[in-house]
Write a protein that holds these residues in place. Structure first.
Motif, PDB file in Angstrom:
ATOM      1  N   GLY A 142       9.778   0.245  -5.448  1.00  0.00           N
ATOM      2  CA  GLY A 142       9.435  -1.177  -5.437  1.00  0.00           C
ATOM      3  C   GLY A 142       8.003  -1.401  -5.864  1.00  0.00           C
ATOM      4  O   GLY A 142       7.249  -0.454  -6.153  1.00  0.00           O
ATOM      5  N   SER A 143       7.622  -2.679  -5.892  1.00  0.00           N
ATOM      6  CA  SER A 143       6.286  -3.042  -6.375  1.00  0.00           C
ATOM      7  C   SER A 143       5.184  -2.526  -5.446  1.00  0.00           C
ATOM      8  O   SER A 143       4.070  -2.259  -5.893  1.00  0.00           O
ATOM      9  CB  SER A 143       6.188  -4.557  -6.530  1.00  0.00           C
ATOM     10  OG  SER A 143       6.412  -5.194  -5.282  1.00  0.00           O
ATOM     11  N   ALA A 144       5.509  -2.372  -4.157  1.00  0.00           N
ATOM     12  CA  ALA A 144       4.483  -1.891  -3.212  1.00  0.00           C
ATOM     13  C   ALA A 144       4.018  -0.491  -3.603  1.00  0.00           C
ATOM     14  O   ALA A 144       2.833  -0.156  -3.486  1.00  0.00           O
ATOM     15  CB  ALA A 144       5.043  -1.890  -1.787  1.00  0.00           C
ATOM     16  N   TRP A 193       0.209  -3.800 -12.788  1.00  0.00           N
ATOM     17  CA  TRP A 193      -0.156  -4.789 -11.766  1.00  0.00           C
ATOM     18  C   TRP A 193      -0.989  -5.909 -12.384  1.00  0.00           C
ATOM     19  O   TRP A 193      -0.765  -7.101 -12.152  1.00  0.00           O
ATOM     20  CB  TRP A 193      -0.921  -4.111 -10.624  1.00  0.00           C
ATOM     21  CG  TRP A 193      -1.160  -5.039  -9.474  1.00  0.00           C
ATOM     22  CD1 TRP A 193      -2.304  -5.746  -9.207  1.00  0.00           C
ATOM     23  CD2 TRP A 193      -0.218  -5.401  -8.446  1.00  0.00           C
ATOM     24  NE1 TRP A 193      -2.136  -6.518  -8.083  1.00  0.00           N
ATOM     25  CE2 TRP A 193      -0.874  -6.325  -7.597  1.00  0.00           C
ATOM     26  CE3 TRP A 193       1.093  -5.033  -8.168  1.00  0.00           C
ATOM     27  CZ2 TRP A 193      -0.244  -6.885  -6.476  1.00  0.00           C
ATOM     28  CZ3 TRP A 193       1.719  -5.593  -7.058  1.00  0.00           C
ATOM     29  CH2 TRP A 193       1.058  -6.499  -6.234  1.00  0.00           C
ATOM     30  N   GLY A 205       8.673 -10.168  -1.773  1.00  0.00           N
ATOM     31  CA  GLY A 205       8.119  -8.825  -1.618  1.00  0.00           C
ATOM     32  C   GLY A 205       6.734  -8.666  -2.236  1.00  0.00           C
ATOM     33  O   GLY A 205       5.848  -8.050  -1.643  1.00  0.00           O
ATOM     34  N   LEU A 206       6.519  -9.241  -3.424  1.00  0.00           N
ATOM     35  CA  LEU A 206       5.248  -9.035  -4.108  1.00  0.00           C
ATOM     36  C   LEU A 206       4.073  -9.605  -3.312  1.00  0.00           C
ATOM     37  O   LEU A 206       2.974  -9.039  -3.313  1.00  0.00           O
ATOM     38  CB  LEU A 206       5.277  -9.660  -5.507  1.00  0.00           C
ATOM     39  CG  LEU A 206       4.250  -9.089  -6.480  1.00  0.00           C
ATOM     40  CD1 LEU A 206       4.752  -7.769  -7.063  1.00  0.00           C
ATOM     41  CD2 LEU A 206       3.939 -10.050  -7.618  1.00  0.00           C
ATOM     42  N   SER A 221       7.944 -10.362 -11.660  1.00  0.00           N
ATOM     43  CA  SER A 221       8.734 -10.246 -10.430  1.00  0.00           C
ATOM     44  C   SER A 221       8.471  -8.876  -9.818  1.00  0.00           C
ATOM     45  O   SER A 221       8.035  -7.940 -10.510  1.00  0.00           O
ATOM     46  CB  SER A 221      10.226 -10.419 -10.720  1.00  0.00           C
ATOM     47  OG  SER A 221      10.734  -9.284 -11.382  1.00  0.00           O
ATOM     48  N   ALA A 222       8.740  -8.746  -8.530  1.00  0.00           N
ATOM     49  CA  ALA A 222       8.552  -7.455  -7.866  1.00  0.00           C
ATOM     50  C   ALA A 222       9.403  -6.394  -8.561  1.00  0.00           C
ATOM     51  O   ALA A 222       8.950  -5.272  -8.824  1.00  0.00           O
ATOM     52  CB  ALA A 222       8.919  -7.579  -6.385  1.00  0.00           C
ATOM     53  N   GLY A 263      10.449 -11.891  -5.829  1.00  0.00           N
ATOM     54  CA  GLY A 263      11.218 -10.729  -5.397  1.00  0.00           C
ATOM     55  C   GLY A 263      11.893 -10.096  -6.593  1.00  0.00           C
ATOM     56  O   GLY A 263      11.240  -9.783  -7.578  1.00  0.00           O
TER      57      GLY A 263
END
Lengths: 306, 306
Positions: free
Chosen positions: A207-209, A226, A254-255, A189-190, A143
């Motif tokens: 965020g990473s998304a 990524w 989250g990741l 980390s995310a 996260g």
């Protein structure tokens, strides 16, 4: 087992604090009401800790007021190093040796259980989720930071100091806020994925998304960031395989909501790089980014178990 | 406890096999007769394993013949990955899935205990030596190879796959025979220290102790090789501190016979490099390079305990 009642579970993260009322008991927990609020960020670590305690008290009061009714107990989990009810240190939130269990017990009008966020996530995944039934497994939430819960020889390791896989040197050479160089956390980390994309692209993402979506849409910078995260995580998993030989590594936080976009390339690279070590299976957390919250609920039920 | 009798302990190393008759029982073992023979090296891993079994049978017969008299049991420990009486794999000795316990039981006319050399060394140091009384400690013998025994949460980890600290990537980039690059073992094992000095100086030395003597006598190449080993070991210990948070790291094997020449600079560098992790104490093994042998004796006594 008789109805163990509903508990309030609070997972204090580096960025977001997730709270939920959880019902159904430790064999079959069901999340009934969720809230997500920003984790307080003050200039000072002790102020951060005090603000977290005030936030938990406020959340407990607010949940009780609304239609959810009172809870039987409250489970709170925080990041960093946690030992005997004390927040020994959090790199992200800055506190040192803050007596959380004591402060929470004073502030909240219900029995309180206090623990480590990642250990709690590991407990939830091991008892009920993607690590169920295994004797040797590492649960690694990714996260704001990266840490890991170690279940070894059929037992969760609860020493407090173990599992800081986010701050092993995987060789990228960049300075980490923890004071060391090359930390896994700083690239994979995310939060780092989002930060690194922002730094290179000049764009702000939440965020990473969003980075993953951009990579899928053909953004080369996003794909590069990524890819670097996956490369770094491969080194982290390889290290776990070498030093601990787990049957499985469960990726959470989250990741890991990326699912196959994370485990696919990670599996391929692990296969390329592993030699004599036992090859761990890779899985995503069964409870997604909610493992820590469910673990906090398990701790709360334990605190009031007859 | 009544007299538990004498046992034959055999520690099969990558270069030397050490055998001893051990008396006095598991609370106070005393090594009474020592032999050191070259570990058989055949072209093929299975032949190596068979030659080890034959060697143990021969050692048992020879000890019995001479004035030492018969032994009550035999304890044999080998390097690599060991599980359920099977030598799963040894990078140095080449075998794969060799059924040692079964083969030894057939070849030796006494009860046989079989185990992992480093786990046995860890057991000896934890029960009786430099790791005594601790709940979280890593015992790291540094000989032909480097591996570690993990005692975590008050319990030795005996899974078979854990502890391969010799094959974590510490970033030097050189190819290791295990198939990976950057392995700690390839720069910091006692055998590697001797090999690297030989490669750079053109001189042949018998072991790491000779390199240390040369460094002390002012040889710059020797000092450089020793320094690189200490640098590498610092990274290894730092990794253990980050991932496992031990109270103490016990250094064993031939290299640790250097004592202060090893722990002095290692302690200084660790202090420079460590940040948030719990700082492990560094100690040399109480039984020097004999920890594995004493551990093998402990296993032998366990095998015949009433």
């Amino acid at each position: 087992m008789s109805d163990p009642g509903r508990v309030l579970a609070v997972d204090v993260g580096g960025t977001w604090t997730k709270a939920a009322v959880v019902e159904g008991g430790p064999e079959d927990p069901a999340v009934r009401a969720r809230r997500r609020v920003r984790t307080p960020r003050c200039a000072d670590g002790t102020e951060n800790a005090e603000a977290v305690v005030a936030l938990v008290a406020e959340l407990a009061a607010r949940f009780a007021e609304r239609d959810h009714g009172p809870v039987e107990a409250v489970g709170v989990v925080v990041p960093g190093i946690v030992q005997d009810g004390v927040g020994v240190h959090s790199v992200n939130l800055g506190w040192r040796d803050y007596p959380f269990r004591e402060a929470l017990a004073k502030a909240v009008g219900a029995p309180v259980a206090f623990g480590h966020d990642v250990a709690a996530a590991g407990l939830a995944e091991w008892r009920l989720g993607a690590a169920r039934g295994l004797t040797d497994v590492v649960v690694m939430p990714i996260g704001t930071g990266i840490a890991s819960a170690l279940i070894l020889g059929g037992r969760p390791l609860t020493g407090g100091y173990a599992g800081e896989i986010g701050h092993v040197d995987i060789g990228h050479g960049e300075q980490c806020p923890c004071g060391q160089r090359g930390c896994l956390d700083h690239v994979a980390s995310a939060a780092s994925v989002a930060r690194r994309f922002g730094e290179r692209s000049g764009r702000t993402v939440r965020g990473s998304a969003e980075v993953l979506r951009a990579a899928r849409a053909g953004d080369r910078v996003a794909a590069e960031v990524w890819d670097e995260a996956v490369t770094a995580l491969t080194r982290g998993v390889l290290l776990l395989a070498t030093l601990l030989g787990p049957q499985r590594v469960v990726l959470g936080g989250g990741l890991a909501l990326a699912g196959e976009a994370l485990t696919g390339p990670l599996n391929r690279r692990l296969t390329e790089q592993i030699t004599f070590q036992r090859r761990p299976e890779l899985r995503c957390a069964a409870f997604g980014a909610e493992s820590g919250c469910i673990g906090a609920a398990l701790l709360a039920w334990e605190a009031v178990a007859p």
